[in-house]
Enzyme design. Structure first.
Site, PDB file in Angstrom:
ATOM      1  CG  ASP A   1      -2.028   0.984   1.167  1.00 22.82           C
ATOM      2  OD1 ASP A   1      -2.313   1.471   0.056  1.00 22.82           O
ATOM      3  OD2 ASP A   1      -2.634   1.288   2.214  1.00 22.82           O
ATOM      4  N   GLY A   2       0.384   2.290  -0.691  1.00 22.75           N
ATOM      5  CA  GLY A   2       1.050   3.580  -0.616  1.00 22.75           C
ATOM      6  C   GLY A   2       1.640   4.095  -1.914  1.00 22.75           C
TER       7      GLY A   2
ATOM      8  N   GLY B   1       0.215   5.479  -4.581  1.00 20.10           N
ATOM      9  CA  GLY B   1      -0.350   6.762  -4.975  1.00 20.10           C
ATOM     10  C   GLY B   1       0.141   7.908  -4.109  1.00 20.10           C
TER      11      GLY B   1
ATOM     12  CD1 TRP C   1       7.413   6.729  -2.166  1.00 18.44           C
ATOM     13  CD2 TRP C   1       7.127   6.864  -4.388  1.00 18.44           C
ATOM     14  NE1 TRP C   1       8.668   6.760  -2.746  1.00 18.44           N
ATOM     15  CE2 TRP C   1       8.516   6.847  -4.105  1.00 18.44           C
ATOM     16  CE3 TRP C   1       6.713   6.944  -5.708  1.00 18.44           C
ATOM     17  CZ2 TRP C   1       9.481   6.905  -5.105  1.00 18.44           C
ATOM     18  CZ3 TRP C   1       7.672   7.013  -6.716  1.00 18.44           C
ATOM     19  CH2 TRP C   1       9.038   6.984  -6.410  1.00 18.44           C
TER      20      TRP C   1
ATOM     21  CG  HIS D   1       0.128   2.490  -9.632  1.00 18.28           C
ATOM     22  ND1 HIS D   1      -0.187   1.952  -8.403  1.00 18.28           N
ATOM     23  CD2 HIS D   1      -0.899   3.310  -9.966  1.00 18.28           C
ATOM     24  CE1 HIS D   1      -1.371   2.426  -8.018  1.00 18.28           C
ATOM     25  NE2 HIS D   1      -1.813   3.245  -8.941  1.00 18.28           N
TER      26      HIS D   1
ATOM     27  CB  SER E   1      -8.350  -5.646  -4.108  1.00 23.87           C
ATOM     28  OG  SER E   1      -8.972  -4.387  -4.313  1.00 23.87           O
TER      29      SER E   1
ATOM     30  CG  LEU F   1       9.877 -17.075  -2.781  1.00 25.11           C
ATOM     31  CD1 LEU F   1      10.454 -16.156  -1.708  1.00 25.11           C
ATOM     32  CD2 LEU F   1       9.331 -16.224  -3.933  1.00 25.11           C
TER      33      LEU F   1
ATOM     34  NE  ARG G   1      -8.463  -0.009   5.160  1.00 25.77           N
ATOM     35  CZ  ARG G   1      -8.218   1.290   5.330  1.00 25.77           C
ATOM     36  NH1 ARG G   1      -8.204   1.797   6.552  1.00 25.77           N
ATOM     37  NH2 ARG G   1      -7.989   2.070   4.284  1.00 25.77           N
TER      38      ARG G   1
ATOM     39  CD  GLU H   1       2.589 -13.703  15.710  1.00 27.71           C
ATOM     40  OE1 GLU H   1       2.705 -12.578  16.225  1.00 27.71           O
ATOM     41  OE2 GLU H   1       1.971 -14.648  16.246  1.00 27.71           O
TER      42      GLU H   1
END
Length: 225
Positions: free
Chosen positions: A10-11, A13, A15, A27, A55, A122, A179, A192
């Site tokens: 998140d962040g 925009g 930034w 982006h 999302s 991975l 959230r 966690e």
């Protein structure tokens, strides 16, 4: 060490706004950060890395921004194809891909298939058109159509997009919000949680490593003593 790390990126925009640029600039910077963090996690020994990329709610954004994100995703898949192979990283997606263009779906599936066949390191899981509630609805529909008599935990987990993938051990959200935003709700039941005000394009390997060290020191009781 967490076997499965999930990150809500998140962040982007905000930034871009701080740098007096359009949101698209953020982006693009965020897409570059994905490679850096993924390669770090691969070297650190993390087996699964889930990233919230787009999302089911992101379709509400302006059409120009959504169009840019789709084009950015396509360019990312093209430019990073060899990077996955060179770093022995398996590429996987979760979410409902049916809404994407046939060309974009083909590129996604091609990278998934190639890395599954040739890579053993991975697994990077990119959540695209993903929402946990939507995932659960699709899982229940799948079980209903299969005429499953019992909706037990194992049956539901096997019907999820993440079937065969271990639950989330550690979930990080950048950008200052606290959230989960409909991301891997079932899979994160005992995760966690880590929150940072750092915007995603500024999120560093050093900050993530500090979180990983804290994770080691947390006492995970899973309801026990």
């Amino acid at each position: 060490m967490p076997k499965h790390l999930a990150i809500i990126m998140d962040g982007n925009g905000r930034w871009a706004k701080r740098h007096l640029q359009m949101r698209t600039f953020g982006h693009e910077a965020g897409a570059q950060k994905i490679q850096q963090i993924t390669e770090f996690c691969a070297k650190y020994g993390i087996a699964y890395l889930s990233l919230y990329a787009f999302s089911t709610e992101n379709w509400k954004r302006p059409k120009t921004e959504v169009h840019f994100l789709m084009r950015l995703l396509e360019e990312y898949l093209d430019s990073k194809f060899s990077t996955y192979l060179d770093n022995n990283i398996i590429f996987k997606t979760i979410g409902d891909l049916s809404i994407f263009s046939p060309n974009l779906q083909q590129k996604i599936h091609a990278l998934e298939l190639t890395t599954k066949e040739k890579c053993t390191g991975l697994t990077q899981i990119l959540a695209l058109n993903y929402g946990s509630k939507d995932e659960l609805c699709r899982a229940f529909l799948k079980l209903t159509l299969a005429q499953e008599q019992t909706f037990n935990i194992d049956a539901i987990e096997n019907a999820l997009d993440t079937a065969g993938i271990p639950p989330v051990d550690m979930l990080v959200r950048t950008g200052g919000e606290m959230r989960l935003s409909n991301f891997l709700l079932w899979q994160s039941a005992y995760a966690e949680l880590f929150f940072t005000k750092t915007l995603w394009p500024d999120f560093s390997k050093e900050e993530l490593e500090t979180m990983l060290l804290e994770f080691k020191n947390r006492n995970r009781r899973f309801g026990g003593l």
